[in-house]
Design a protein around this motif. Sequence first.
Motif, PDB file in Angstrom:
ATOM      1  N   ASN A 139      46.456  45.074  48.317  1.00 50.57           N
ATOM      2  CA  ASN A 139      46.977  44.126  47.329  1.00 50.57           C
ATOM      3  C   ASN A 139      46.126  42.863  47.386  1.00 50.57           C
ATOM      4  O   ASN A 139      45.868  42.330  48.469  1.00 50.57           O
ATOM      5  CB  ASN A 139      48.433  43.754  47.625  1.00 50.57           C
ATOM      6  N   LEU A 140      45.719  42.344  46.223  1.00 52.59           N
ATOM      7  CA  LEU A 140      44.915  41.134  46.163  1.00 52.59           C
ATOM      8  C   LEU A 140      45.481  40.179  45.128  1.00 52.59           C
ATOM      9  O   LEU A 140      46.006  40.607  44.085  1.00 52.59           O
ATOM     10  CB  LEU A 140      43.461  41.464  45.800  1.00 52.59           C
ATOM     11  N   ASN A 141      45.367  38.883  45.418  1.00 56.40           N
ATOM     12  CA  ASN A 141      45.819  37.855  44.483  1.00 56.40           C
ATOM     13  C   ASN A 141      44.887  36.643  44.621  1.00 56.40           C
ATOM     14  O   ASN A 141      44.602  36.189  45.734  1.00 56.40           O
ATOM     15  CB  ASN A 141      47.256  37.440  44.801  1.00 56.40           C
ATOM     16  N   TYR A 142      44.390  36.148  43.489  1.00 57.46           N
ATOM     17  CA  TYR A 142      43.491  35.002  43.518  1.00 57.46           C
ATOM     18  C   TYR A 142      43.919  34.010  42.450  1.00 57.46           C
ATOM     19  O   TYR A 142      44.103  34.368  41.288  1.00 57.46           O
ATOM     20  CB  TYR A 142      42.050  35.426  43.264  1.00 57.46           C
ATOM     21  N   ARG A 143      44.090  32.751  42.847  1.00 54.03           N
ATOM     22  CA  ARG A 143      44.518  31.704  41.925  1.00 54.03           C
ATOM     23  C   ARG A 143      43.559  30.513  42.015  1.00 54.03           C
ATOM     24  O   ARG A 143      43.309  29.990  43.101  1.00 54.03           O
ATOM     25  CB  ARG A 143      45.937  31.248  42.269  1.00 54.03           C
ATOM     26  N   LYS A 144      42.998  30.113  40.883  1.00 56.10           N
ATOM     27  CA  LYS A 144      42.154  28.932  40.825  1.00 56.10           C
ATOM     28  C   LYS A 144      42.383  28.244  39.494  1.00 56.10           C
ATOM     29  O   LYS A 144      42.257  28.859  38.430  1.00 56.10           O
ATOM     30  CB  LYS A 144      40.677  29.294  40.975  1.00 56.10           C
ATOM     31  N   ASN A 145      42.735  26.961  39.581  1.00 57.84           N
ATOM     32  CA  ASN A 145      43.005  26.160  38.390  1.00 57.84           C
ATOM     33  C   ASN A 145      44.049  26.853  37.518  1.00 57.84           C
ATOM     34  O   ASN A 145      45.159  27.085  37.968  1.00 57.84           O
ATOM     35  CB  ASN A 145      41.715  25.893  37.617  1.00 57.84           C
ATOM     36  N   LYS A 146      43.689  27.221  36.297  1.00 56.61           N
ATOM     37  CA  LYS A 146      44.668  27.779  35.367  1.00 56.61           C
ATOM     38  C   LYS A 146      44.654  29.309  35.324  1.00 56.61           C
ATOM     39  O   LYS A 146      45.366  29.911  34.515  1.00 56.61           O
ATOM     40  CB  LYS A 146      44.416  27.248  33.962  1.00 56.61           C
ATOM     41  N   ILE A 147      43.860  29.936  36.179  1.00 56.88           N
ATOM     42  CA  ILE A 147      43.710  31.396  36.134  1.00 56.88           C
ATOM     43  C   ILE A 147      44.284  32.019  37.398  1.00 56.88           C
ATOM     44  O   ILE A 147      44.027  31.568  38.514  1.00 56.88           O
ATOM     45  CB  ILE A 147      42.236  31.802  35.996  1.00 56.88           C
ATOM     46  N   ASN A 148      45.075  33.071  37.222  1.00 53.49           N
ATOM     47  CA  ASN A 148      45.589  33.855  38.333  1.00 53.49           C
ATOM     48  C   ASN A 148      45.244  35.321  38.080  1.00 53.49           C
ATOM     49  O   ASN A 148      45.598  35.879  37.050  1.00 53.49           O
ATOM     50  CB  ASN A 148      47.100  33.681  38.461  1.00 53.49           C
ATOM     51  N   VAL A 149      44.507  35.935  39.012  1.00 47.32           N
ATOM     52  CA  VAL A 149      44.119  37.334  38.908  1.00 47.32           C
ATOM     53  C   VAL A 149      44.772  38.098  40.059  1.00 47.32           C
ATOM     54  O   VAL A 149      44.724  37.648  41.208  1.00 47.32           O
ATOM     55  CB  VAL A 149      42.586  37.498  38.972  1.00 47.32           C
ATOM     56  N   PHE A 150      45.354  39.232  39.764  1.00 48.92           N
ATOM     57  CA  PHE A 150      46.048  39.999  40.798  1.00 48.92           C
ATOM     58  C   PHE A 150      45.871  41.489  40.529  1.00 48.92           C
ATOM     59  O   PHE A 150      45.609  41.911  39.399  1.00 48.92           O
ATOM     60  CB  PHE A 150      47.543  39.643  40.832  1.00 48.92           C
ATOM     61  N   GLY A 151      46.004  42.275  41.573  1.00 51.03           N
ATOM     62  CA  GLY A 151      45.892  43.715  41.413  1.00 51.03           C
ATOM     63  C   GLY A 151      46.191  44.443  42.700  1.00 51.03           C
ATOM     64  O   GLY A 151      46.299  43.851  43.783  1.00 51.03           O
ATOM     65  N   ASN A 152      46.326  45.763  42.601  1.00 52.99           N
ATOM     66  CA  ASN A 152      46.515  46.581  43.788  1.00 52.99           C
ATOM     67  C   ASN A 152      46.041  48.002  43.529  1.00 52.99           C
ATOM     68  O   ASN A 152      45.877  48.425  42.378  1.00 52.99           O
ATOM     69  CB  ASN A 152      47.975  46.572  44.265  1.00 52.99           C
ATOM     70  N   TYR A 153      45.790  48.702  44.594  1.00 49.29           N
ATOM     71  CA  TYR A 153      45.425  50.119  44.533  1.00 49.29           C
ATOM     72  C   TYR A 153      46.115  50.829  45.691  1.00 49.29           C
ATOM     73  O   TYR A 153      46.142  50.329  46.821  1.00 49.29           O
ATOM     74  CB  TYR A 153      43.911  50.319  44.647  1.00 49.29           C
ATOM     75  N   ASN A 154      46.668  52.006  45.406  1.00 51.00           N
ATOM     76  CA  ASN A 154      47.333  52.794  46.436  1.00 51.00           C
ATOM     77  C   ASN A 154      46.913  54.255  46.321  1.00 51.00           C
ATOM     78  O   ASN A 154      46.800  54.799  45.212  1.00 51.00           O
ATOM     79  CB  ASN A 154      48.860  52.690  46.299  1.00 51.00           C
ATOM     80  N   TYR A 155      46.685  54.855  47.470  1.00 53.80           N
ATOM     81  CA  TYR A 155      46.308  56.269  47.514  1.00 53.80           C
ATOM     82  C   TYR A 155      47.254  57.006  48.459  1.00 53.80           C
ATOM     83  O   TYR A 155      47.619  56.499  49.530  1.00 53.80           O
ATOM     84  CB  TYR A 155      44.873  56.444  48.016  1.00 53.80           C
ATOM     85  N   GLY A 156      47.654  58.188  48.054  1.00 51.22           N
ATOM     86  CA  GLY A 156      48.508  59.007  48.901  1.00 51.22           C
ATOM     87  C   GLY A 156      48.074  60.460  48.873  1.00 51.22           C
ATOM     88  O   GLY A 156      47.635  60.974  47.829  1.00 51.22           O
ATOM     89  N   ASN A 157      48.196  61.113  50.001  1.00 50.38           N
ATOM     90  CA  ASN A 157      47.917  62.541  50.122  1.00 50.38           C
ATOM     91  C   ASN A 157      49.048  63.130  50.951  1.00 50.38           C
ATOM     92  O   ASN A 157      49.080  62.981  52.174  1.00 50.38           O
ATOM     93  CB  ASN A 157      46.561  62.773  50.791  1.00 50.38           C
ATOM     94  N   ASN A 158      50.003  63.764  50.280  1.00 46.48           N
ATOM     95  CA  ASN A 158      51.250  64.158  50.936  1.00 46.48           C
ATOM     96  C   ASN A 158      51.573  65.619  50.679  1.00 46.48           C
ATOM     97  O   ASN A 158      51.601  66.079  49.529  1.00 46.48           O
ATOM     98  CB  ASN A 158      52.411  63.292  50.430  1.00 46.48           C
ATOM     99  N   GLY A 159      51.804  66.325  51.760  1.00 51.08           N
ATOM    100  CA  GLY A 159      52.249  67.706  51.654  1.00 51.08           C
ATOM    101  C   GLY A 159      53.763  67.780  51.646  1.00 51.08           C
ATOM    102  O   GLY A 159      54.454  66.861  52.101  1.00 51.08           O
ATOM    103  N   ASN A 160      54.291  68.891  51.136  1.00 47.59           N
ATOM    104  CA  ASN A 160      55.737  69.072  51.103  1.00 47.59           C
ATOM    105  C   ASN A 160      56.074  70.550  51.040  1.00 47.59           C
ATOM    106  O   ASN A 160      55.432  71.316  50.299  1.00 47.59           O
ATOM    107  CB  ASN A 160      56.345  68.352  49.897  1.00 47.59           C
TER     108      ASN A 160
END
Length: 810
Positions: free
Chosen positions: A259-280
């Motif tokens: 998870n990443l979040n960056y805020r400077k002056n009037k701009i806020n940029v955010f995002g995330n990436y998730n990976y899963g490998n699950n057996g069942n």
Amino acid sequence: MKTLKTLIYIFVALFTIGKVSAQNTTRINGKAELKNGSSADFATITLYKSADSTLVKGGFSDDSGKFTFENIKSGSYYIEVSLMGFQNTKSAFFEVNGQEKLDLPTIILTDQSRSLKEVVVTASKPFIERKLDKMVMNVENSSLNVGNNALEILEKAPGVTIDKDDNLAMKGKQGVLVMMDGKPTYMSNADLANMLRNTPSANIESIELITNPSAKYDAAGNAGIINIKTKKNKNYGLNGSISAGSGYGQTSKYNTGVNLNYRKNKINVFGNYNYGNNGNLSSLKLQRAVNYQTQTTNFQQNTDWERRRNSNSYKIGVDFYATPKTTIGVLYNGYQNGVDGSSLSGTNMSNGAFQLDSSIAVSSNNLERYRNNAFNANYKTTFDSLGNELSVDVDYSNYFGNGNEFRNNSYFKSDGSINKNPLNINFSTPSQIEIKSAKADFTHPISKASRLEIGWKSSWVTTDNNFKFSNLVSNEWQNDISKSNHFVYEENINAGYLNFNTEIKKTSLQFGLRAEQTVSKGNSVTLNKVVDRNYLEWFPSVAISQQLSKNHQLGLTYSRRIDRPAYDDLNPFRDFLDEFTYQEGNPFLNPQFTNAFEASYTYKSKYTLGVNYNITNDAITTVTEQNDETKVTIAKNINLDTQKQYGVSVYAPFNITKGWSVNNNLMVFYMSFSSAIAGSQLQAGQTAYNFSSNQNFVLSKTSSAEMSFNYQSGLKYGIFTIKPQYGLNLGFKQNVLKNKGSLKLSINDVFNTRIQRISTNFSNMNISFNEKRETQTLNLSFNYRFGKNTVKAARKRATGLEDESNRIKN
């Protein structure tokens, strides 16, 4: 047109209320700064009366830390400044005497981390927390949920159950609207389950269970709303977190995310990436007896599935703070998932004395691929210090899915010799869904104690499912038209609502009315069947809360809800388990409507006693139908005449010792069904209960443990009898690396007791089946937070893609 013009006039009138000029008033100017001399941009500024701390006005500082309050009458006041990561700071008292303007001294904010440097905080929110209008599961800090996904966490939620087909139910009732960060997910049960399986616990902050929503929410969800709130960074600058975990039950499981979040002056940029490998692993045991004339045929079927799911989910967004009162944002969500699976199934057919007559062995391999892209543009502005606010969302989402399964059917006599030639078949299920949505919400404070909310929403959905059934003949695949089906569904929903909230002394009132028009067309191209619908429905809601005294509070709520059929439930194609058992859609399925009433009593803002009553007409319910002559059993959804439920709930949190807290929740209810089904009359009902207990243990300043137990008693649902189900979960958490990192260990279903056992003896049927999934797992995860601790959070906002996404299937 006349109605539309009237609504426009009302909207304009509401927009202009409160714009009243005043004589002999003063403009107050001020500035807020940080201790290092930089400006405190976009801080929250509130003006209070000195005498009794009554709120006068509120607003924000601009990008240079400056703020202004207009038209302030004579009197004594003070100002409070609040900003994430800093202490709330109050100014000295000052007098307004009718001067044209008043310039205040600069207000200096102190870094909260410095003032709290020597303080060690060991308290945390309980896993289960009861609030006035909802129950909250605080997932973020819980060690019980490490390595779990959202679907597995919901299985631990009080009063929530999930059946073998991934249908969610609250208090025994199906028809739950699932939202992500306040936006409906527009998915059917199977697709929703797929998305929840790909949402790791590391990305979830909390889950809200709302049983009686207001008119502001979509009218879908007769059982209530489940709102999953994802994590947002709460600091300035650059920060984020990384996580990795692994687990094992009968198969291995891995996950990682950032998870990443960056805020400077009037701009806020955010995002995330998730990976899963699950057996069942999962298994199904099905038994049924078919009586035809003087003969009885017994079917005994055992099926074992093994699946491995690879999931990739990602999100990126940008918020632009154009002014202290106006924010413009764009957001993209997406996922790409794949499932590789295989199964082995054996069906023995015997006579009434259980002497084997013949058998079928089925082996299968399947590949599933899913892709989703969702885009949102959002505009939000506050017009003035009174709190007039407008929010607009525009959404677009597309979904692509394809399943490809190959099955080999082998037939044997009772002595094991070949009975007839094997049958090789192939299912191909390409599907595409496109969703467009737009909505606007306006809030107008009429006074300090009252506000009016008005809004509109429209959505357009198109689904295209092309089910292809093929047989292998002479080493060539040939399409079987009689078992294939191409289904196209189009739907447009237009909605508007009014919601009024006010407080009169110790009484809080909320009245709402929502109207939804639905226009739909279901077209089975293969069967040449077209079903058109066009209907308008009204959905009122009422909520009353009365504070009797400091420790005693009463509440009363009412709402009318709708549940529209899942898109694939309208598709008349057949999904075969074997040649004697299959599931099919119902293009003539109608929506169901529910009237829900609830009264509550709260003691000391902690202990709650509730009484509820729900009645649902045209209840959408799964049933089975059996042809005794052909021995074929069909499962499908139909509308039952009436479903009723009334019950009592008790929520009781308490502390046994300083470091041992317990949250208990008990629901006792009676559910009944009444309807005519295929010439037979159904009258079924049973008293049932759900009990959950969540216990938290503070072991030291940096470590804690949790334990949760859930028991769902047996109940009758439609034509089926469901046996009891229960499970125990344990968790442990250890903070490391100066509390920036954490290790979490969990054991789910410690005694491996979660198993679904369902049966029916309705009409001519005698069927029972047991399903066991891989629920007993051991999970270990590590999470590390990095970056500055003074970065402001990405905005939490609800887009327009809500109810429609709940109705997509994989």
